[in-house]
Each structure stands twice: as structure tokens, then as C-alpha cells.
Design a protein around this motif. Structure first.
Motif, short mmCIF file in Angstrom:
data_model
loop_
_atom_site.label_atom_id
_atom_site.label_comp_id
_atom_site.label_asym_id
_atom_site.label_seq_id
_atom_site.Cartn_x
_atom_site.Cartn_y
_atom_site.Cartn_z
N VAL A 28 0.84 -1.21 0.00
CA VAL A 28 0.00 0.00 0.00
C VAL A 28 0.87 1.25 0.00
O VAL A 28 0.61 2.20 -0.75
N ALA A 29 1.91 1.27 0.83
CA ALA A 29 2.76 2.45 0.94
C ALA A 29 3.57 2.70 -0.34
O ALA A 29 3.86 3.86 -0.68
N SER A 30 3.93 1.64 -1.04
CA SER A 30 4.75 1.79 -2.25
C SER A 30 3.94 1.81 -3.53
O SER A 30 4.47 2.14 -4.60
N ARG A 31 2.66 1.43 -3.44
CA ARG A 31 1.79 1.30 -4.61
C ARG A 31 2.34 0.28 -5.61
O ARG A 31 2.19 0.42 -6.81
N GLN A 32 2.97 -0.75 -5.07
CA GLN A 32 3.47 -1.85 -5.88
C GLN A 32 3.15 -3.17 -5.17
O GLN A 32 3.10 -3.22 -3.95
N SER A 33 2.97 -4.23 -5.95
CA SER A 33 2.83 -5.54 -5.32
C SER A 33 4.15 -5.90 -4.67
O SER A 33 5.22 -5.43 -5.06
N LEU A 34 4.08 -6.77 -3.66
CA LEU A 34 5.28 -7.08 -2.88
C LEU A 34 6.36 -7.72 -3.75
O LEU A 34 7.55 -7.40 -3.60
N ASP A 35 5.97 -8.60 -4.66
CA ASP A 35 6.98 -9.25 -5.50
C ASP A 35 7.70 -8.25 -6.40
O ASP A 35 8.92 -8.32 -6.58
N VAL A 36 6.97 -7.28 -6.92
CA VAL A 36 7.59 -6.25 -7.77
C VAL A 36 8.50 -5.35 -6.95
O VAL A 36 9.62 -5.04 -7.37
N PHE A 37 8.03 -4.92 -5.77
CA PHE A 37 8.87 -4.07 -4.93
C PHE A 37 10.17 -4.77 -4.56
O PHE A 37 11.26 -4.20 -4.68
N LEU A 38 10.08 -6.02 -4.12
CA LEU A 38 11.29 -6.74 -3.73
C LEU A 38 12.23 -6.91 -4.92
O LEU A 38 13.45 -6.72 -4.80
N ALA A 39 11.68 -7.26 -6.08
CA ALA A 39 12.51 -7.48 -7.25
C ALA A 39 13.21 -6.21 -7.69
O ALA A 39 14.40 -6.22 -8.04
N GLU A 40 12.49 -5.10 -7.69
CA GLU A 40 13.04 -3.84 -8.21
C GLU A 40 13.93 -3.13 -7.20
O GLU A 40 14.91 -2.48 -7.58
N ARG A 41 13.62 -3.25 -5.92
CA ARG A 41 14.30 -2.42 -4.93
C ARG A 41 15.34 -3.18 -4.10
O ARG A 41 16.23 -2.56 -3.51
N ILE A 42 15.22 -4.51 -4.00
CA ILE A 42 16.13 -5.28 -3.15
C ILE A 42 16.83 -6.39 -3.92
O ILE A 42 18.06 -6.40 -4.05
N LEU A 43 16.07 -7.33 -4.46
CA LEU A 43 16.66 -8.51 -5.08
C LEU A 43 17.46 -8.17 -6.33
O LEU A 43 18.59 -8.65 -6.51
N GLY A 44 16.90 -7.34 -7.19
CA GLY A 44 17.61 -6.94 -8.40
C GLY A 44 18.89 -6.17 -8.11
O GLY A 44 19.97 -6.53 -8.60
N PRO A 45 18.81 -5.10 -7.32
CA PRO A 45 20.03 -4.35 -7.01
C PRO A 45 21.11 -5.18 -6.34
O PRO A 45 22.30 -4.92 -6.55
N LEU A 46 20.74 -6.19 -5.54
CA LEU A 46 21.74 -7.02 -4.88
C LEU A 46 22.21 -8.20 -5.73
O LEU A 46 23.06 -8.98 -5.29
N GLY A 47 21.66 -8.35 -6.93
CA GLY A 47 22.03 -9.48 -7.77
C GLY A 47 21.46 -10.80 -7.29
O GLY A 47 21.98 -11.86 -7.62
N MET A 48 20.36 -10.75 -6.53
CA MET A 48 19.72 -11.96 -6.01
C MET A 48 18.66 -12.45 -7.00
O MET A 48 17.47 -12.54 -6.70
N THR A 49 19.11 -12.80 -8.20
CA THR A 49 18.18 -13.12 -9.28
C THR A 49 17.59 -14.52 -9.17
O THR A 49 16.70 -14.87 -9.95
N GLU A 50 18.04 -15.32 -8.22
CA GLU A 50 17.50 -16.66 -8.02
C GLU A 50 16.44 -16.69 -6.91
O GLU A 50 15.90 -17.75 -6.61
N THR A 51 16.17 -15.55 -6.30
CA THR A 51 15.25 -15.48 -5.17
C THR A 51 13.88 -15.01 -5.65
O THR A 51 13.78 -13.96 -6.28
N ALA A 52 12.83 -15.79 -5.36
CA ALA A 52 11.50 -15.48 -5.89
C ALA A 52 10.44 -16.18 -5.07
O ALA A 52 10.73 -17.00 -4.18
N PHE A 53 9.17 -15.88 -5.39
CA PHE A 53 8.05 -16.48 -4.68
C PHE A 53 7.62 -17.82 -5.27
O PHE A 53 6.71 -18.47 -4.73
N SER A 54 8.24 -18.26 -6.35
CA SER A 54 7.95 -19.58 -6.91
C SER A 54 9.10 -20.00 -7.80
O SER A 54 9.94 -19.18 -8.20
N VAL A 55 9.15 -21.28 -8.10
CA VAL A 55 10.20 -21.85 -8.96
C VAL A 55 9.57 -22.21 -10.30
O VAL A 55 8.60 -22.99 -10.34
N PRO A 56 10.09 -21.69 -11.41
CA PRO A 56 9.53 -22.04 -12.72
C PRO A 56 9.85 -23.47 -13.10
O PRO A 56 10.79 -24.08 -12.57
N PRO A 57 9.07 -24.07 -14.01
CA PRO A 57 9.26 -25.48 -14.38
C PRO A 57 10.68 -25.82 -14.79
O PRO A 57 11.18 -26.90 -14.45
#
Length: 446
Positions: free
Chosen positions: A243-272
Motif C-alpha cells: 500500500v505504501a509503495s503502490r506496488q505488489s510485494l513481489d515487484v517491490f522486492l525485485a526492483e528495490r532489493i533482489l535486483g540491485p543485490l544481484g539476487m536473481t534466483e530469489t523469488a516467490f515460486s520456482v519455474p518449471p
């Protein structure tokens, strides 16, 4: 996520080449692109950062026995000091039935090790003025206004009173909001959570917003700020972030934390295409050995309806090591600053009233931390008295773990970080966490 290959068996510090912790690696052929991914390698000889190399081998020897006698399927460990990896090892199987070894790119369900990441997200919004720690949660989730507090009675006929104090953002960060988990089985309110489908998960089709409304409709265990109880508070905090960021949690984490830190393997699900790298989930078999937990294990293989900021992420050893290095670096890693150092120092102090520990202020339930000598900050456990806890560590060490026995800690006094990955639930089965601390600390000789 990507596909990688790794070596089977036990790998220690002596068998690894020094390298940068993040390299550019080519994604699998189906993706056909290049991205920065975390590749963890040893960066320092143990003696260069104050470790005795022979004493470090005790870590692997100890936890190797956990696998050899059937208590764990497999594990990965990374230990760093002064920002440099000095010990890295993998042992055992990521999947016993398939005979697949633990490798450097194995994916692990980190469960509650998601909580510190969500807490950092909230602290980032605090730094930019998007929220305040004293804000009532009802400012972001209206259903959190006019809450009731359990006073007596059964789960079917509870007697409640009005909440005197509103649940505030800092209550969520410190687990002092009065919320709970259905899996505690310790209180009538826990039973009420289970009756509404909240034990290990949530009713099918429910999203984070509606889950928060459902929790708000249930009584609190206690008046906000008066006790500590491990709970869905960080899931509610994830909704506040949305609500505070006006973004879904997965998008906020990806854009603001996981992406900048290079944590590209961290996510809410594992693709096939990455399921072959996902470790199997196990529980102890009462007759010996391990039982594969298929019901809970499969949840991470499909996109979730609820983005659980309290327990929904999957990660790798390399990715989570990156997160710990950001924390150890005062909120910055490789030129990417997520938090100011003063914010992080503030967050990793004990915020429980009177500097109390969890043994005094917390309810005697399951949690991802010891209670004696351990307080709680804004998203992390914090050691206030190592002598009381009888664990070889430093005052100010901050940490957390996950339901499947994963854990991490940051010791700012010794400038040491450690990450342990495995997949055994519940995490209270063995005393892996204090053992890891002692094994790392005894190897320091400078």
C-alpha cells in the motif's frame, strides 16, 4: 532463474578458487539472454581473515555426520569475514529419492528467512518518508481499526475487549502486535486461525489483502506492545509495503532489493525449467531417517495467491549470502545502498521494552530463535546477553531462520556472517543453529 552445474559431494574452502561473489553468467538456452547472477566462491584463505583452517574443517565434519546418520538429506554452508568468503561447502543430497547431490545452485525454501527481506523493504520506505514506525496499521489496512483482544473463553466462544493501543508498524516489525500463527497449537486464538484455514498457508484463492482482513477480524492474543509472539505480523507488514509503495510485494522486492543485490534466483515460486534444482523437503521419521513432505513442498512450484512476506521465498546459498553482506556492510553492497548505516544500526538493536529478552517478554512457543539472552529488533533477533543464552557469539549479533532449518546470522563484533541451507522441518528438530555459531567462533584465532 537459470540452470547451472555443480560438483557433487563435499566441497571445502581449500577446493575452491578465489573469485568475485557475483559474475556474469549465461542463462539457460530457453531464456537466451545474459543477466548478473550470484556465483559464490571462496575469496580469502582462512588465515587472511583470522580463521584457523584446521579448526574450520570441524564445521563440515560435524554436519557431515547429520547426513551420514540420516538426520539431514544435505546442506550448504557459507562463512565470511570482513566481507570475504573464507569457507564454503556442500554435502549430501538435495533429493534423496532421485539421488541428486546438493550443488552450488540448489534452490532452498527459506520460509521465515523471507521476514528480514520484507523488514528491510519496510525500513526503506521509512527512510524515504512513505511510512513511519509509529503509524497505525489501519492507515494502510482499514480493517485493522477497532481491533478486539482475547480475554477468556474457548475458540468457539471467546470473550474479548477493545484494543487500547492501535497496532502500529513497529509492532509488526517486532512481533508485538498480538497476532499469531495457527500452527502454534498453544492458544484458543491459534485454533481460531486454523478453523479459518490458516495453519501452514491460507485458504485457496485468498490474496494478501483479504488474508489481512481475515486476520484483523480475529482477536489479538494481547494488547499491542505488551508481549512478543511469533506471528503473521510480517505478512501484514508485506501488505503495508504494498500500500505504501503502490506496488505488489513481489515487484517491490525485485526492483528495490533482489535486483540491485544481484539476487536473481530469489523469488516467490520456482519455474518449471528450474524444478530439478529445487531441494526436496523432509521431516523426521519417528522410526528413523526422513519422510518426504510432499504436501507443503509443492506450494513453491506454482505462483502463490498470497505473496507471503513472512515465509514465501525460495533462494540459493549465493543469493542469501549477498543479502547478509549488505547487512554486514551497513546497508550497502557493491555500490548499491539499500539502507543508511544508522537505520540498520537502529533496526538491529533490541526494541523490546526495558531491553527484555524473549525469555521474559515472549510467549513460550516455537520460534526461529532461542529465547534466553535474545531480544528482538526491527525484523531480526538480537543477542543482548550471550552468557544468558549459553551460545558462543557476540552481543549485538542479529539473525533469523526458516521453518525448514535454514538460518543466517551477522556478528558485527567479529565481522562474521554465516548462512546454512538445508530442508528439514520443523527447525526445532535439532540444535543446528547454536552448533553452527560455536563451530564458526571456535575457528577464530586472531
Amino acid at each position: 532463474m537459470r540452470g547451472m552445474t555443480g560438483d557433487a559431494g563435499l566441497h571445502g574452502a581449500g577446493g575452491m578458487d578465489r573469485s568475485l561473489a557475483v559474475e556474469i553468467a549465461t542463462l539457460g538456452s530457453t531464456a537466451g539472454r545474459v543477466a548478473a547472477v550470484a556465483v559464490l566462491k571462496v575469496e580469502a584463505e582462512p588465515g587472511e581473515v583470522g580463521f584457523d583452517p584446521d579448526r574450520l574443517t570441524r564445521i563440515d565434519a560435524h554436519f557431515q555426520r547429520y547426513v551420514d546418520d540420516g538426520r539431514l538429506a544435505g546442506w550448504s554452508i557459507a562463512v565470511a569475514r570482513r566481507g570475504r568468503v573464507a569457507h564454503l561447502s556442500h554435502y549430501g543430497r538435495r533429493d534423496l529419492e532421485a539421488g541428486l547431490p546438493v550443488e552450488s545452485d540448489t534452490l532452498w525454501r527459506i520460509y521465515s528467512m523471507t521476514k528480514p527481506i520484507t523488514s528491510v523493504a519496510a525500513l526503506m520506505l521509512y527512510e524515504q518518508g512513505a511510512l513511519e514506525l509509529t503509524d497505525p496499521v489501519s492507515r494502510y489496512i482499514p480493517s485493522f481499526a477497532d481491533l478486539r483482544v482475547y480475554e477468556a473463553g474457548s475458540a468457539l466462544k471467546p470473550a474479548t475487549v477493545p484494543a487500547i493501543e492501535p497496532v502500529r508498524v513497529w509492532h509488526l516489525l517486532t512481533h508485538t502486535a498480538g497476532l499469531t500463527y495457527g500452527f502454534h497449537h498453544a492458544h484458543p486464538v491459534d485454533e481460531m486461525y486454523r478453523a479459518r484455514g490458516f495453519e501452514f498457508g491460507a485458504p485457496r484463492g485468498m490474496d494478501l489483502a483479504t488474508a489481512c482482513d481475515a486476520w484483523a477480524a480475529l482477536p489479538l492474543l494481547f494488547q499491542p506492545g505488551t508481549e512478543w509472539n511469533y506471528s503473521v505480523a510480517t505478512d501484514v507488514l508485506g501488505r503495508v509495503v504494498e500500500v505504501a509503495s503502490r506496488q505488489s510485494l513481489d515487484v517491490f522486492l525485485a526492483e528495490r532489493i533482489l535486483g540491485p543485490l544481484g539476487m536473481t534466483e530469489t523469488a516467490f515460486s520456482v519455474p518449471p525449467e528450474d524444478l530439478d534444482r529445487l531441494a526436496a523437503l523432509y521431516s523426521p521419521n519417528p522410526t528413523g531417517g526422513l519422510i518426504r513432505n510432499k504436501a507443503l513442498a509443492e506450494a513453491i512450484t506454482r505462483p502463490p495467491s498470497i505473496l507471503s512476506g513472512g515465509g514465501g521465498l525460495v533462494s540459493t546459498l549465493a543469493d542469501y549470502h549477498r543479502f547478509t553482506q549488505m547487512l554486514a556492510g551497513g546497508g550497502e553492497l557493491d555500490g548499491e545502498r539499500l539502507l543508511g548505516p544508522r537505520t540498520l544500526r537502529y533496526a538491529t538493536q533490541n526494541h523490546l521494552p526495558g531491553n527484555a529478552d524473549l525469555d521474559v517478554f515472549g510467549r513460550p512457543i516455537f520460534a526461529e530463535s532461542a529465547f534466553a539472552g535474545v531480544g528482538f529488533g526491527l525484523g531480526f533477533s538480537v543477542v543482548v546477553d550471550p552468557l544468558a543464552g549459553k551460545v558462543l557469539t557476540s552481543p549485538g549479533e542479529f539473525a533469523w531462520g526458516g521453518l525448514a532449518s535454514t538460518s543466517f546470522y551477522v556478528d558485527p563484533v567479529e565481522d562474521v556472517t554465516a548462512v546454512f541451507m538445508t530442508q528439514l522441518m520443523p527447525s526445532s528438530t535439532y540444535r543446528i543453529r547454536p552448533q553452527l555459531r560455536a563451530l564458526v567462533a571456535q575457528a577464530l584465532v586472531d
